[in-house]
Design a protein around this motif. Structure first.
Motif, mmCIF file in Angstrom:
data_model
loop_
_atom_site.group_PDB
_atom_site.id
_atom_site.type_symbol
_atom_site.label_atom_id
_atom_site.label_comp_id
_atom_site.label_asym_id
_atom_site.label_seq_id
_atom_site.Cartn_x
_atom_site.Cartn_y
_atom_site.Cartn_z
ATOM 1 N N GLU A 130 0.838 -1.196 0.000
ATOM 2 C CA GLU A 130 0.000 0.000 0.000
ATOM 3 C C GLU A 130 0.877 1.251 0.000
ATOM 4 O O GLU A 130 1.768 1.406 0.834
ATOM 5 N N GLY A 131 0.612 2.096 -0.963
ATOM 6 C CA GLY A 131 1.379 3.334 -1.083
ATOM 7 C C GLY A 131 2.653 3.185 -1.887
ATOM 8 O O GLY A 131 3.344 4.172 -2.126
ATOM 9 N N LYS A 132 2.984 1.971 -2.280
ATOM 10 C CA LYS A 132 4.197 1.736 -3.065
ATOM 11 C C LYS A 132 3.832 0.990 -4.354
ATOM 12 O O LYS A 132 2.958 0.120 -4.343
ATOM 13 N N ASP A 133 4.519 1.373 -5.405
ATOM 14 C CA ASP A 133 4.264 0.753 -6.710
ATOM 15 C C ASP A 133 5.603 0.357 -7.339
ATOM 16 O O ASP A 133 6.124 1.042 -8.219
ATOM 17 N N PRO A 134 6.228 -0.747 -6.834
ATOM 18 C CA PRO A 134 7.559 -1.129 -7.341
ATOM 19 C C PRO A 134 7.487 -1.620 -8.784
ATOM 20 O O PRO A 134 6.421 -1.989 -9.296
ATOM 21 N N LYS A 135 8.646 -1.649 -9.435
ATOM 22 C CA LYS A 135 8.697 -2.108 -10.818
ATOM 23 C C LYS A 135 8.374 -3.581 -10.893
ATOM 24 O O LYS A 135 7.609 -4.028 -11.760
ATOM 25 N N ILE A 136 8.980 -4.390 -10.002
ATOM 26 C CA ILE A 136 8.638 -5.818 -9.939
ATOM 27 C C ILE A 136 7.515 -5.965 -8.923
ATOM 28 O O ILE A 136 7.720 -5.792 -7.716
ATOM 29 N N GLN A 137 6.344 -6.271 -9.394
ATOM 30 C CA GLN A 137 5.180 -6.303 -8.521
ATOM 31 C C GLN A 137 4.953 -7.676 -7.903
ATOM 32 O O GLN A 137 4.428 -7.767 -6.795
ATOM 33 N N ALA A 138 5.315 -8.755 -8.611
ATOM 34 C CA ALA A 138 5.090 -10.097 -8.051
ATOM 35 C C ALA A 138 5.923 -11.111 -8.823
ATOM 36 O O ALA A 138 6.316 -10.879 -9.969
ATOM 37 N N ILE A 139 6.216 -12.232 -8.138
ATOM 38 C CA ILE A 139 6.880 -13.373 -8.768
ATOM 39 C C ILE A 139 6.006 -14.592 -8.528
ATOM 40 O O ILE A 139 5.654 -14.900 -7.385
ATOM 41 N N ARG A 140 5.694 -15.266 -9.613
ATOM 42 C CA ARG A 140 4.819 -16.443 -9.538
ATOM 43 C C ARG A 140 5.668 -17.700 -9.716
ATOM 44 O O ARG A 140 6.460 -17.794 -10.649
ATOM 45 N N HIS A 141 5.484 -18.668 -8.802
ATOM 46 C CA HIS A 141 6.247 -19.906 -8.832
ATOM 47 C C HIS A 141 5.268 -21.074 -8.950
ATOM 48 O O HIS A 141 4.350 -21.206 -8.141
ATOM 49 N N VAL A 142 5.482 -21.893 -9.968
ATOM 50 C CA VAL A 142 4.666 -23.090 -10.161
ATOM 51 C C VAL A 142 5.574 -24.302 -10.000
ATOM 52 O O VAL A 142 6.577 -24.436 -10.716
ATOM 53 N N MET A 143 5.252 -25.180 -9.061
ATOM 54 C CA MET A 143 6.061 -26.367 -8.799
ATOM 55 C C MET A 143 5.187 -27.613 -8.982
ATOM 56 O O MET A 143 4.047 -27.668 -8.481
ATOM 57 N N ARG A 144 5.732 -28.583 -9.715
ATOM 58 C CA ARG A 144 5.011 -29.829 -9.973
ATOM 59 C C ARG A 144 5.863 -31.010 -9.486
ATOM 60 O O ARG A 144 6.638 -31.581 -10.247
#
Length: 921
Positions: free
Chosen positions: A582-596
């Motif tokens: 909240e209040g911050k808007d970084p360049k990298i917003q999220a990292i998604r990891h899919v593990m099988r």
């Protein structure tokens, strides 16, 4: 004023006609007399209603006496002619005009009864049968049945509305023209016409009929600018037959308006709009070890609209020769392909010298593809490249220069058929070939037959989805029959190659099912029954006299049967790491990891009933030798069943990483997705039944795309948990317990491919079509160099030769570049060495709209040396092109220079010079 307006350019060609025409137009009472005459005729005859402006027609007549009717005058002084008809006279003359002569003009149409002529001014048009003339000024002489056409000259002395003469598909653009309706002969001045790529300009042209035209003081060229050509051929006498041929007398080549000493006493140039058979002019040169040569000459056969054939040959003065047969075929919406056979008889030095040698090499290539819509249930395809193992290394043809790096020749010919129904039946017949050019070993399957029946679900409901263990149970049937041949280059295509052929049948029936477990897990179970038929087995007997084991083949039918069981359990885990707060808007917003992750268990029973002791070997065990077992199927085509019981657990984990970053586009509502790792996989298995070394090495694979998918990175590694003894053999001791790390790196390799091109050079980066190097078994890119034969336009990269580059300065220089990097590390026996380390690169750059240079090379980072290098230079000379290819160093150092005319009709006008690789002793 009339003089200035009507100063057209027929005065040079028809002085009398021009004089009378000008005189009539300059008469002061011209308009008054015509207006009065028209008024009298209209009042007398009673016509003049709803007539077209400035137009009319002349119908076929049987006399030369003309009766003028249907003429009116409008307020704007433009004269309109409705119709000129004929009246029958006492004396009947033969008919000449066979159709109506239609005409019109924008400004006026004037009729002179005394001269028996019709004058048309400004955008004048005349139509007669298939003949059409448009010009600024046209005069129709209906007494002589002739038409004259010329230009309009304005007050500034500029000419406009040049005549255009069209008859059928032939178009001529002269300064002036005279045409006779009866004989269809024409006299044309300063004509310009185009035929099959030729631009023909004649100072004086005489048209005899529809099929023969004579030109005087003419020139012809393939330049796109016939008014100011880069080159042309000058001849005083030319006979021109449209769409068939051009025959010239003494001819001289002129380059940049400068006459050259290049000339011919006569010439013949065929013209055609369809495929035509003809000679292929060879190139000439000299080689130090074989003398002078003629190369790539022969004859082209236009067999039909569906196939052609080119017979090409090479000849060297020392007796070496070669020939090639190349054919292309295509049947629209059905299939297409090409076939070539190449043969070379090579002689080195002279007979009687110690370095004299003679050898023959050959190569066969065939490519066939079927249109997907031709038959959806049946398909035939072929990709064949076979021949002498040393063909590309020893060939003396320029086309094969970059292909000598090919280490493998491979072929495949297949036919497949699908029988629709329930269940569906698939059948295929395939012949394959693989040839190692270094070891000269050849492996072939002649043929491989495969058949399968699609999955059958015996317990599935007739409607609705399949649920549970029982409803998902399915089975299918697979058949594979194979005849395998292993031979060498020296025995290829000889009867001896079939002596050691192996053949057999393999039947398999897999049964499987799958179902959900605890909602989040997917479980599958399967079993497989397999039966193998073979027609040749092995018998081993100990010979005490020779003190060795003797092997003999036993012909006859034999079979063995195996089965196994496996099951697996897997799931998918999703993870999200959010950086947006909240209040911050970084360049990298999220990292998604899919593990099988998945775990599997498999059982392979021991089939020791198919193993036995060597006959009479007990005689050799007295000195302490152990009894040897063997299977009579161990030399069979599908191998022998295992005599070791296996019960193993398999473990594997696959990972995928993806990032969501802030889009640079401020109007975007969603973050941009970027792939970090396409996959990162780990796999191993543990054999519960093994006495030692239960855990197998861990396999690691990873791949990703970088820089907007421009760079592809692939990594593979093998990690062994066990240590090595002093003899570098694996021991049943974990590496970590032996003073080492958790895993011992056995081998690893990494490869990267990078391709980058400027936006204005996207055409050059297109590698979707198969190149000549790829057809020969090499790479589809040009990292090993390009296969080039500049005189053969099939290998030309100038796909848009008709495109005229802009003369404006282009601050963006088109370019493209490709890199391929590979490194291999080996530590299997503690040698810890980089076995290979190389960087290959290739690129092209357009220094100017007509200058381009390119290079293909590489650097061996392990041995510190450049690999095979090829430099390319190309200059677009408008109607000509110049190419230079150079291999500056290595044992295959050579260069090749070419300059020639681009157009196909004059492609034999060229100059080539080359230096081929020197003979290597």
């Amino acid at each position: 004023m009339i003089k200035n307006i009507c100063n057209f350019d027929i005065s040079k060609t028809e002085p009398y006609f021009y004089k009378n025409t000008l005189k009539a137009l300059q008469t002061k009472t011209f308009k008054i007399l015509f207006a009065l005459s028209f008024t009298v005729l209209i009042n007398t005859i009673g016509y003049g209603q709803d007539l077209p402006k400035a137009g009319g027609e002349i119908r076929p007549s049987i006399t030369n006496d003309i009766d003028s009717t249907n003429i009116t005058s409008e307020a704007n002084d433009k004269l309109n002619l409705k119709e000129i008809d004929s009246v029958k006279q006492d004396s009947v003359k033969p008919e000449f005009l066979t159709d109506k002569v239609k005409y019109k003009a924008t400004d006026f149409v004037s009729i002179n009864q005394n001269e028996e002529r019709i004058y048309l001014y400004n955008e004048a048009e005349v139509y007669y049968e298939d003949m059409e003339i448009t010009a600024g000024v046209i005069v129709i002489d209906y007494k002589k049945n002739e038409v004259y056409a010329g230009r309009i000259k304005d007050t500034l002395g500029e000419y406009s509305q040049l005549p255009i003469f069209k008859q059928g598909d032939n178009i001529v653009e002269p300064d002036s023209i005279r045409f006779n309706f009866d004989t269809e002969k024409a006299l044309i001045f300063n004509s310009k016409t185009e035929q099959s790529g030729f631009n023909i300009l004649g100072e004086r042209t005489k048209k005899e009929n529809d099929s023969v035209v004579f030109l005087s003081k003419a020139r012809f060229t393939t330049s796109k600018d016939p008014e100011d050509p880069e080159y042309y051929f000058q001849s005083n006498k030319i006979k021109f037959v449209p769409k068939r041929k051009i025959v010239v007398g003494p001819t001289n080549m002129v380059i940049a308006d400068v006459p050259t000493p290049i000339g011919l006493p006569f010439g013949f140039f065929p013209l055609t709009e369809k495929q035509t058979s003809g000679l292929i002019i060879p190139t000439f040169g000299e080689q130090s070890s074989r003398g002078y040569f003629l190369q790539n000459g022969g004859y082209y056969f236009a067999i039909s609209d569906y196939a052609d054939l080119a017979v090409l040959g090479d000849y060297f003065t020392n007796g070496s020769y070669g020939f090639r047969l190349e054919t292309n075929y295509a049947y629209r919406y059905n299939f297409s392909g090409n076939l070539s056979f190449r043969y070379e008889n090579l002689i080195t030095s002279e007979r009687g010298f110690p370095d004299y040698a003679k050898s023959t090499i050959y190569n066969i290539r065939w490519s066939h593809s079927q249109d997907a819509k031709a038959n959806p249930n049946s398909r035939f395809s072929a990709s064949v490249n076979l021949g002498s193992s040393r063909y590309y290394q020893q060939s003396i043809n320029q086309l094969n220069v970059p292909n000598f790096l090919n280490n493998t020749l491979a072929s495949s010919v297949s036919y497949s058929k699908t029988f629709q129904g329930e269940p569906q039946v698939n059948f295929s017949l395939t012949a394959t070939h693989s040839q190692n050019t270094n070891t000269e070993t050849i492996n072939m399957t002649l043929p491989t037959i495969q058949g399968s029946v699609s999955r059958v679900f015996p317990f599935a409901p007739k409607t609705g989805a399949k649920k549970g263990i029982l409803q998902n149970i399915n089975f299918q049937y697979n058949l594979r029959a194979e005849n395998r041949i292993q031979t060498t280059d020296s025995l290829f295509f000889k009867k001896e190659m079939f002596d050691q052929a192996k053949n057999g049948f393999q039947h398999s029936i897999p049964i499987s099912t799958n179902f959900k477990l605890f909602k989040y897990f997917s479980m599958s179970a399967s079993t497989n029954y397999q039966e193998v038929w073979t027609f040749k087995t092995l018998n081993k007997t100990y010979d005490p006299i020779l003190d060795e084991v003797v092997e003999t083949d036993v012909n006859g039918f034999d079979a063995f049967r195996t089965y196994n069981f496996s099951t697996s359990l897997g799931t998918t885990i999703y993870g999200m790491f959010n950086f947006k707060k909240e209040g911050k808007d970084p360049k990298i917003q999220a990292i998604r990891h899919v593990m099988r992750p998945s775990v599997s268990y498999s059982i392979n029973p021991s089939f020791d009933q198919y193993y036995e002791n060597i006959e009479n070997y007990e005689l050799a065990t007295a000195d302490g030798r152990t009894v040897q077992e063997y299977s009579r199927f161990e030399d069979a085509i599908f191998g022998a069943p295992s005599n070791r019981y296996s019960s193993s657990i398999g473990l594997s984990v696959s990972n995928n990483f993806e990032a969501k970053v802030k889009d640079k586009d401020t109007t975007a509502t969603e973050p941009k997705k970027i792939m970090l790792l396409n996959n990162l996989n780990f796999s191993t298995n543990y054999n519960l039944a093994a006495d030692s070394l239960n855990l197998s090495p861990v396999r690691v694979t990873a791949s990703t795309q970088l820089f907007n998918n421009k760079v592809g990175v692939n990594i593979n590694a093998t990690l062994d948990p066990y240590a090595l003894n002093n003899n570098n053999q694996r021991i049943n001791t974990l590496n970590i317990n032996n003073g080492g790390s958790l895993f011992r790196l056995v081998n690893a390799n990494m490869s990267m491919n990078y391709s980058l091109t400027s936006k204005s050079f996207d055409k050059a980066g297109n590698e979707s079509s198969q190149t000549e190097s790829a057809r020969s078994g090499g790479r589809n890119d040009d990292l090993f160099g390009k296969a080039q034969d500049f005189s053969d336009k099939r290998f030309s990269n100038n796909e848009d030769e008709d495109e005229v580059p802009s003369e404006l300065y282009n601050y963006k220089i088109p370019w493209n570049i490709r890199f391929a990097y590979a490194v291999n590390y080996n530590n299997a026996v503690r040698q810890s060495e980089i076995s290979s380390h190389s960087l290959m690169f290739s690129g092209d750059i357009e220094l100017s709209p007509r200058w381009s240079v390119g290079a293909s090379s590489g650097y061996d980072l392990k041995n510190n040396g450049f690999t095979y290098t090829q430099l390319r230079f190309e200059r677009d000379l408008l109607s000509w092109r110049m190419n230079f290819s150079w291999v500056p160093f290595s044992a295959r150092s050579s260069w090749f220079f070419f300059i020639g005319i681009k157009s196909n009709v004059l492609s034999d006008i060229k100059y080539e010079q080359r230096r081929q690789p020197d003979q290597q002793l």
